[in-house]
Design a protein around this motif. Structure first.
Motif: not given
Lengths: 362, 301
Positions: A86, A88, A145, A147-148, A151, A285, B37, B94, B98, B220, B224, B277, B281
């Motif tokens: 993903w 983004i 991730s 995605i994060l 973004l 997207i 999300m 998503l 948007i 966002w 996170a 992050l 992770s």
């Protein structure tokens, strides 16, 4: 409820293409409701919205020039999305493409070399890929991730560009407006349709569609990506590296977005502003999903989304509505599509309560 | 000096509060096995709804309530698609972001640049005697109440246990008679309500004006934060204030004339999110032990 969903034994091939059509019809209906609530004649307003942008050749050129970045990025993103990667961050990757190409254009453009434009294109693609490499690296090395991370990098790229355009790149003769000086002719993409702004990047988009089609439909890598997206366990068992899928997916999106970035500054913009994208990275997207993650579908949905963009502009001019209506309709389109997609996997059955024991499950 | 420290503490609490709301809401959603999300989109709509209502009626409380309702409405949309229709949760989230962002700019067009004149609240006047904390907005206090209640609900009630069970193994939860779909709906609605309040807090209290891009990725960052917090409310709270503090440190540094470009300072929260992050992770075993086992996976009977 007497209506309930029943899983199909296999996905409906017909619904795969009927779902976008349904979503489009629902979006048109929603648009008419919005028009009516603004006190306009809904049918006539919809006609203005859809038809007036295409009333002449110039309008067709505008459609192509708007569709180009979304098709480019849509093709790139769909390669990753197929593998469940993903990205983004196309908005940021586009911005970095514009920064890298913009540097070369401002530094060497006035020198008038024929190598300026090609090197701008290469730099933009490299820039987009570099920016996409950050989430890919953090995902493959640290399991973060994508995605994060991708973004978050959109905001960082945007701030970087603002810093440049408000600072070092500001045009000294620009009345203190935050914008660079106009790019030199050597740094501009050639127009291919006389009397319009449609430039060579339209061809790039078509090439990207063709390349994407070969990769997705005709290559082993495309097959591996699809298997990875459908079931990561199967992919691992078959020896397809999930890390490679991340890299391919992110690089495809980043390269395409970078190319779209140079297309903006060396195309319709002609100079560098604090915002180089009109939200193309996010709109792409929607384009990718609406096009069923297939390059040819992306081509069609990119044109459709561009029409909605232009419709928003003409709604602002001739109907007095905020142009933000195009974003609203584009995102509604995605919602309706996701809802209509249910019918690919399920069918709706009518079963009055009590008659069928199975029906009660819904 | 001590007044500067007090100022910093207050500023940190003020800046961290929207993250507390949004992240706490998303945490409950994810504990039920659903990843939404769309927090950013719900926050934007909550912010514009609250602002419009407060401008029209002059009532902040009503603004917050409407924002809550707006957030819940959007999260209901999410739940129908992602929980009932089993659509891909990432894609729907998503789409929600948007959609919320575009809806926010469409609705907020006529309010751009407008400022809200906040009437002093009676509650605020009563609390003003308490040192430091007395200056805080009632919504900050409410966030602590909500945090405590959420913690108690998750770990000390049977309903919380049921919610966590649904997040870990919906099939087992279903087998022992818990209504999996209903619990997921309720959790998602709770997340929507909190995202709505978070948005309202930003537009009514934090800035008291409306501009486009007001939420600026806070939704966002909240998503996170839930990951950083390894899905635990206490760490979520700490993380939210850490980020609030980082935002504020940037403003203090700017006013103190630190010679870094303001854009770089503004980029710090996003860069910090990326770094943290990656650090968190990295430990794959710890992540696997903490993440709700069914997170992001649809459930059908």
């Amino acid at each position: 409820m007497p209506l309930h969903f029943e899983a199909r034994t296999k996905p409906s091939a017909k619904m795969v293409w009927l779902a976008p059509a349904t979503a489009l019809a629902l979006t048109a209906a929603a648009a008419m409701i919005v028009f009516a609530s603004a006190g306009l004649d809904p049918v006539q307003a919809l006609a203005t919205f859809v038809l007036s942008p295409l009333s002449d050749w110039y309008g067709v050129g505008e459609l192509l020039i708007k569709a180009t970045p979304m098709i480019l990025i849509g093709v790139g993103l769909s390669i990753g999305f197929r593998a469940g990667v993903w990205n983004i961050g196309a908005e940021g990757q586009l911005t970095i493409g514009a920064i890298f190409a913009g540097y070369l254009a401002l530094r060497f453009g006035p020198g008038d070399g024929i190598w300026v434009l090609p090197s701008m294109i290469v730099a933009a693609v490299a820039g987009g890929m570099l920016w996409a490499a950050i989430p890919a690296l953090l995902r493959t090395m640290f399991n973060a991730s994508e995605i994060l991370v991708s973004l978050m990098l959109n905001y960082v790229a945007q701030l970087w560009l603002s810093w440049l355009v408000f600072g070092a790149w500001r045009d000294p003769a620009g009345f203190n407006f935050p914008q660079s000086e106009p790019l030199a002719p050597a740094a501009l993409l050639p127009v291919i349709i006389e009397g319009t702004r449609a430039n060579i990047s339209v061809v790039f988009a078509l090439v990207a569609v063709a390349l994407g089609w070969i990769l997705v439909g005709r290559s082993f890598v495309g097959f591996q990506l699809r298997v990875t997206g459908l079931s990561s366990g199967v992919a691992r068992y078959a020896g397809f590296s999930p890390h490679r899928a991340v890299w391919i997916g992110m690089f495809a999106g980043g390269a395409a977005a970078g190319l779209a970035g140079v297309g903006e500054i060396a195309g319709p913009l002609g100079q560098i502003f604090p915002t180089v994208s009109s939200g193309y990275g996010y709109a792409a997207i929607i384009v990718a999903f609406l096009g069923r993650l297939h390059p040819v579908g992306v081509l069609l949905s990119g044109l459709l989304m561009a029409l909605i963009y232009l419709g928003g502009d003409s709604a602002q001019m001739s109907l007095g509505l905020p142009s933000a209506i195009s974003g609203l309709l584009q995102s509604l389109l995605l919602f309706f599509l996701l809802a209509a997609d249910v019918l690919v996997q399920y069918r709706i059955r009518y079963a009055p309560r009590g008659r069928s024991a199975l029906g009660a499950a819904a | 000096m001590s007044s500067l420290v007090a100022q910093l503490i207050v500023a940190t609490l003020v800046a961290g509060t929207p993250l507390v709301y949004a992240a706490l809401g998303e945490l409950v959603v994810e504990r039920a096995g659903v990843v939404n999300m769309g927090v950013e989109g719900m926050m934007v709509v909550g912010a514009v709804a609250a602002f419009a209502v407060a401008m029209a009626t002059g009532s902040l409380g009503l603004g917050v309530l409407v924002a809550m309702a707006a957030g819940m409405l959007l999260s209901l949309l999410f739940a129908v698609l992602a929980v009932s229709f089993n659509a891909n949760q990432v894609a729907v989230g998503l789409a929600l972001t948007i959609f919320g962002t575009s809806l926010g700019s469409y609705l907020g067009k006529s309010y751009v640049g407008m400022a809200l004149v906040v009437p002093p609240s009676g509650l605020g006047a009563a609390a003003a005697d308490i040192p430091i904390l007395g200056q805080l907005h009632p919504l900050v206090w409410l966030s602590w109440v909500l945090f405590t209640a959420t913690w108690f609900f998750l770990y000390r009630t049977k309903y919380g246990l049921a919610l966590r069970a649904v997040g870990e193994s919906p099939a087992s939860a279903h087998a022992i008679g818990y209504p999996v779909i209903r619990i997921r709906y309720l959790a998602t609605l709770f997340g929507g309500a909190l995202a709505g309040i978070a948005g309202a807090y930003v537009s009514l209290v934090y800035t008291a004006l409306w501009t486009e891009g007001l939420i600026a990725g806070r939704g966002w960052i909240a998503v996170a934060l839930v990951v950083f917090a390894t899905w635990r409310p206490g760490r979520c709270l700490a993380g939210a204030y850490l980020f609030g503090g980082a935002t504020m440190a940037q403003l203090f540094a700017q006013s103190a004339g630190v010679g870094l470009p303001s854009e770089l300072m503004s980029a710090l929260p996003y860069l910090a999110t990326i770094v943290v992050l990656a650090l968190i992770s990295r430990d794959e075993t710890m992540m696997r032990l903490n993440v709700p086992a069914s997170l992001g996976k649809p459930f059908s009977i």
